[in-house]
Design an enzyme around this catalytic site. Structure first.
Site, mmCIF file in Angstrom:
data_model
loop_
_atom_site.group_PDB
_atom_site.id
_atom_site.type_symbol
_atom_site.label_atom_id
_atom_site.label_comp_id
_atom_site.label_asym_id
_atom_site.label_seq_id
_atom_site.Cartn_x
_atom_site.Cartn_y
_atom_site.Cartn_z
ATOM 1 N N GLU A 8 0.803 -1.212 0.000
ATOM 2 C CA GLU A 8 0.000 0.000 0.000
ATOM 3 C C GLU A 8 0.841 1.270 0.000
ATOM 4 O O GLU A 8 2.034 1.246 0.314
ATOM 5 C CB GLU A 8 -0.896 0.007 1.235
ATOM 6 C CG GLU A 8 -0.064 0.075 2.506
ATOM 7 C CD GLU A 8 -0.841 -0.214 3.778
ATOM 8 O OE1 GLU A 8 -1.913 -0.825 3.695
ATOM 9 O OE2 GLU A 8 -0.356 0.162 4.834
ATOM 10 N N CYS A 56 3.561 8.432 1.228
ATOM 11 C CA CYS A 56 4.239 7.450 2.078
ATOM 12 C C CYS A 56 4.250 6.144 1.300
ATOM 13 O O CYS A 56 3.188 5.613 0.960
ATOM 14 C CB CYS A 56 3.421 7.350 3.373
ATOM 15 S SG CYS A 56 4.022 6.108 4.479
ATOM 16 N N CYS A 106 6.774 -7.294 6.532
ATOM 17 C CA CYS A 106 8.006 -6.876 7.199
ATOM 18 C C CYS A 106 8.415 -7.961 8.184
ATOM 19 O O CYS A 106 7.570 -8.556 8.850
ATOM 20 C CB CYS A 106 7.777 -5.556 7.941
ATOM 21 S SG CYS A 106 9.294 -4.925 8.692
ATOM 22 N N CYS A 116 7.636 -5.332 14.907
ATOM 23 C CA CYS A 116 7.361 -4.342 15.959
ATOM 24 C C CYS A 116 5.959 -4.627 16.508
ATOM 25 O O CYS A 116 5.016 -4.851 15.738
ATOM 26 C CB CYS A 116 7.444 -2.924 15.400
ATOM 27 S SG CYS A 116 9.066 -2.562 14.702
ATOM 28 N N CYS A 162 2.663 -2.811 15.290
ATOM 29 C CA CYS A 162 2.538 -2.549 13.858
ATOM 30 C C CYS A 162 1.790 -3.661 13.139
ATOM 31 O O CYS A 162 2.148 -4.842 13.259
ATOM 32 C CB CYS A 162 3.937 -2.390 13.264
ATOM 33 S SG CYS A 162 3.927 -2.334 11.467
ATOM 34 N N GLY A 212 7.280 -2.263 5.362
ATOM 35 C CA GLY A 212 8.631 -2.789 5.220
ATOM 36 C C GLY A 212 9.712 -1.915 5.816
ATOM 37 O O GLY A 212 9.471 -0.761 6.188
ATOM 38 N N GLU A 213 10.898 -2.489 5.914
ATOM 39 C CA GLU A 213 12.075 -1.781 6.421
ATOM 40 C C GLU A 213 12.953 -1.423 5.208
ATOM 41 O O GLU A 213 13.590 -2.307 4.622
ATOM 42 C CB GLU A 213 12.820 -2.680 7.417
ATOM 43 C CG GLU A 213 14.247 -2.267 7.735
ATOM 44 C CD GLU A 213 14.414 -0.814 8.156
ATOM 45 O OE1 GLU A 213 13.775 -0.398 9.133
ATOM 46 O OE2 GLU A 213 15.186 -0.092 7.480
ATOM 47 N N SER A 221 13.124 6.188 6.099
ATOM 48 C CA SER A 221 12.883 5.975 7.525
ATOM 49 C C SER A 221 13.238 4.543 7.894
ATOM 50 O O SER A 221 12.679 3.598 7.355
ATOM 51 C CB SER A 221 11.401 6.241 7.816
ATOM 52 O OG SER A 221 11.112 5.934 9.145
ATOM 53 N N SER A 250 13.115 5.379 13.469
ATOM 54 C CA SER A 250 11.971 5.090 14.339
ATOM 55 C C SER A 250 12.522 4.637 15.687
ATOM 56 O O SER A 250 13.033 3.530 15.813
ATOM 57 C CB SER A 250 11.116 3.980 13.720
ATOM 58 O OG SER A 250 10.586 4.432 12.505
ATOM 59 N N LEU A 251 12.403 5.503 16.666
ATOM 60 C CA LEU A 251 13.019 5.247 17.967
ATOM 61 C C LEU A 251 12.033 4.513 18.896
ATOM 62 O O LEU A 251 12.300 3.437 19.390
ATOM 63 C CB LEU A 251 13.450 6.583 18.572
ATOM 64 C CG LEU A 251 14.354 6.531 19.771
ATOM 65 C CD1 LEU A 251 15.684 5.893 19.424
ATOM 66 C CD2 LEU A 251 14.583 7.951 20.318
ATOM 67 N N HIS A 252 10.908 5.165 19.145
ATOM 68 C CA HIS A 252 9.763 4.579 19.854
ATOM 69 C C HIS A 252 9.996 4.199 21.319
ATOM 70 O O HIS A 252 9.050 3.782 21.997
ATOM 71 C CB HIS A 252 9.192 3.368 19.104
ATOM 72 C CG HIS A 252 8.818 3.656 17.675
ATOM 73 N ND1 HIS A 252 8.384 4.885 17.244
ATOM 74 C CD2 HIS A 252 8.820 2.859 16.572
ATOM 75 C CE1 HIS A 252 8.139 4.842 15.940
ATOM 76 N NE2 HIS A 252 8.402 3.630 15.516
ATOM 77 N N ASN A 270 -2.201 5.217 16.116
ATOM 78 C CA ASN A 270 -3.467 5.046 15.410
ATOM 79 C C ASN A 270 -3.947 3.623 15.691
ATOM 80 O O ASN A 270 -3.375 2.670 15.181
ATOM 81 C CB ASN A 270 -3.177 5.232 13.903
ATOM 82 C CG ASN A 270 -4.341 5.845 13.182
ATOM 83 O OD1 ASN A 270 -5.365 6.179 13.774
ATOM 84 N ND2 ASN A 270 -4.193 5.998 11.887
ATOM 85 N N CYS A 308 0.572 2.530 9.036
ATOM 86 C CA CYS A 308 1.383 1.388 8.645
ATOM 87 C C CYS A 308 0.637 0.047 8.571
ATOM 88 O O CYS A 308 0.225 -0.496 9.582
ATOM 89 C CB CYS A 308 2.501 1.292 9.681
ATOM 90 S SG CYS A 308 3.865 0.324 9.187
HETATM 91 S S1 SF4 Z 1 6.993 -0.511 12.248
HETATM 92 FE FE1 SF4 Z 1 8.152 -0.617 10.317
HETATM 93 S S2 SF4 Z 1 9.931 -1.899 10.838
HETATM 94 FE FE2 SF4 Z 1 8.428 -2.245 12.457
HETATM 95 S S3 SF4 Z 1 7.269 -4.062 11.774
HETATM 96 FE FE3 SF4 Z 1 6.173 -2.237 11.041
HETATM 97 S S4 SF4 Z 1 6.900 -1.933 8.955
HETATM 98 FE FE4 SF4 Z 1 8.380 -3.279 9.999
#
Ligand code: SF4
Length: 360
Positions: free
Chosen positions: A97, A110, A117, A121, A124, A164-165, A196, A219-221, A296, A338
């Site tokens: 997407e 985006c 992925c 995370c 996600c 994805g990363e 990112s 992406s620190l989080h 979200n 995401c």
């Molecule tokens: S936040 Fe980004 S890196 Fe983490 S699982 Fe989702 S898509 Fe992958």
């Protein structure tokens, strides 16, 4: 349902030189590669047959051997605030997407770099899908051309922040960024293209050493190793202190650039004022910007903090030497975050079309 059409390789993600090589067998003059490239990127051609300054027989040869666009639009959703979300089917039936976010003159897309992925995370939706495959540079670039076509708007900013990363698909992502920023093509300003990463440290060093002109976001989080490991399993392999060292290296290589840290606010998990104080401590030595994103909700057990909690979290950050922004959530009514469109559509598909069959 999986696509059954024969797949012709796309020329969309290729440079003019690579296109020239791909068409060498047709004995055409050396400028044809550039001509085809311009038709695809400047005139947004859907078919080689449209390329009216190429000989007709050659156009037919191109059409028989290569493709331009390969994505099939499955769903386009338009939010009340103008955000648009596109779900694409790839030639092999997989789906990914893109999300378009208009904001005055600025129109940000985006884009995805992988299908699914592998990094898992915890908050996600894409992470829950697992990893299917890398996108090609053509499939990455096409998201931009198609979104411009569908929305009728010129895209001014790109963020590699969809599925994805990106740094686990490094060569194709860099190639796509080069093509998107090419002054002879779409000519999106390099500084308005942001990649990112969730923290693939060796690739941050590579990106810094290669001195790419694109923006970098991390992406620190979480402000400490224990919490980061809890919500982002990749932190075990790529620890926070080493990640911060790589960020310092990046800004040292790019004298005028700063790095962006993304921080999704998860109620009761990482949104205490103590976490904000830790952020001030670890980020102050780095030329950076901190972007806070209230979560979200997509049914994974996490929630966004209330406005009151966000204000309390912001207090310690008022004294920080770096800029702090809170991103307004866009497209909430279409779940434009995401991985969420894909998951939602797949769920519907399971229910309506294949109630007894697993999707995997
Ligand atoms: S936040 Fe980004 S890196 Fe983490 S699982 Fe989702 S898509 Fe992958």
């Amino acid at each position: 349902m999986k696509s059954t059409t024969v797949h012709r390789p796309s020329l969309l993600g290729e440079t003019p030189e690579a296109i020239q090589q791909a068409i060498a067998r047709f004995n055409q003059p050396r400028y044809r590669g550039k001509q085809i490239y311009k038709w695809m990127h400047l005139k947004n051609a859907d078919s080689f047959l449209e390329m009216s300054d190429l000989p007709l027989a050659f156009r037919q040869q191109l059409e028989a051997h290569f493709a331009i666009k390969t994505l099939r639009l499955v769903v386009r959703e338009v939010s009340r605030d103008g955000t648009e979300k596109y779900l694409w089917e790839l030639h092999d039936g997989l789906r990914m997407e893109s999300v378009l976010i208009p904001d005055g003159q600025r129109v940000t897309l985006c884009i995805s770099s992988q299908v699914g992925c592998a990094l898992d995370c915890q908050f996600c939706a894409t992470g829950r899908m697992g990893f299917s495959r890398n996108l090609t540079s053509g499939e990455i670039v096409e998201q931009v051309l198609r979104a411009q076509q569908l929305s009728g708007r010129r895209i001014t900013n790109i963020v590699f922040m969809g599925m994805g990363e990106p740094f686990l698909n490094y060569p194709r992502v860099i190639q796509a960024a080069r093509i998107l920023g090419d002054p002879e093509g779409l000519a999106i300003a390099n500084k308005r293209i942001t990649i990112s990463t969730s923290g693939i440290i060796p690739k941050i060093y590579q990106f810094a050493r290669e001195k790419h002109p694109y923006g970098l976001a991390i992406s620190l989080h979480a402000p400490n190793q224990a919490l980061r490991e809890q919500i982002m399993p990749l932190a075990e392999k790529f620890p926070l202190d080493e990640l911060l060292a790589s960020a310092r290296f990046y800004v040292a290589q790019h004298k005028r650039l700063r790095i962006t840290f993304e921080y999704v606010l998860l109620k009761g998990v990482n949104d205490e004022p103590a976490h904000a104080r830790e952020l001030v401590r670890i980020l102050s030595p780095i030329r950076c910007k901190l972007n806070l994103i209230p979560y979200n909700d997509c049914g994974l057990g996490f929630q966004a903090p209330s406005e009151e909690r966000i204000q309390k979290f912001l207090e310690p950050l008022l004294r920080a030497p770096f800029t702090v922004t809170v991103r307004r959530n866009r497209g909430n009514d279409i779940q434009a975050a995401c991985g969420q469109l894909y998951v939602k559509t797949e769920a519907k598909k399971r229910f309506i079309i294949q109630p007894a069959v697993s999707e995997s």
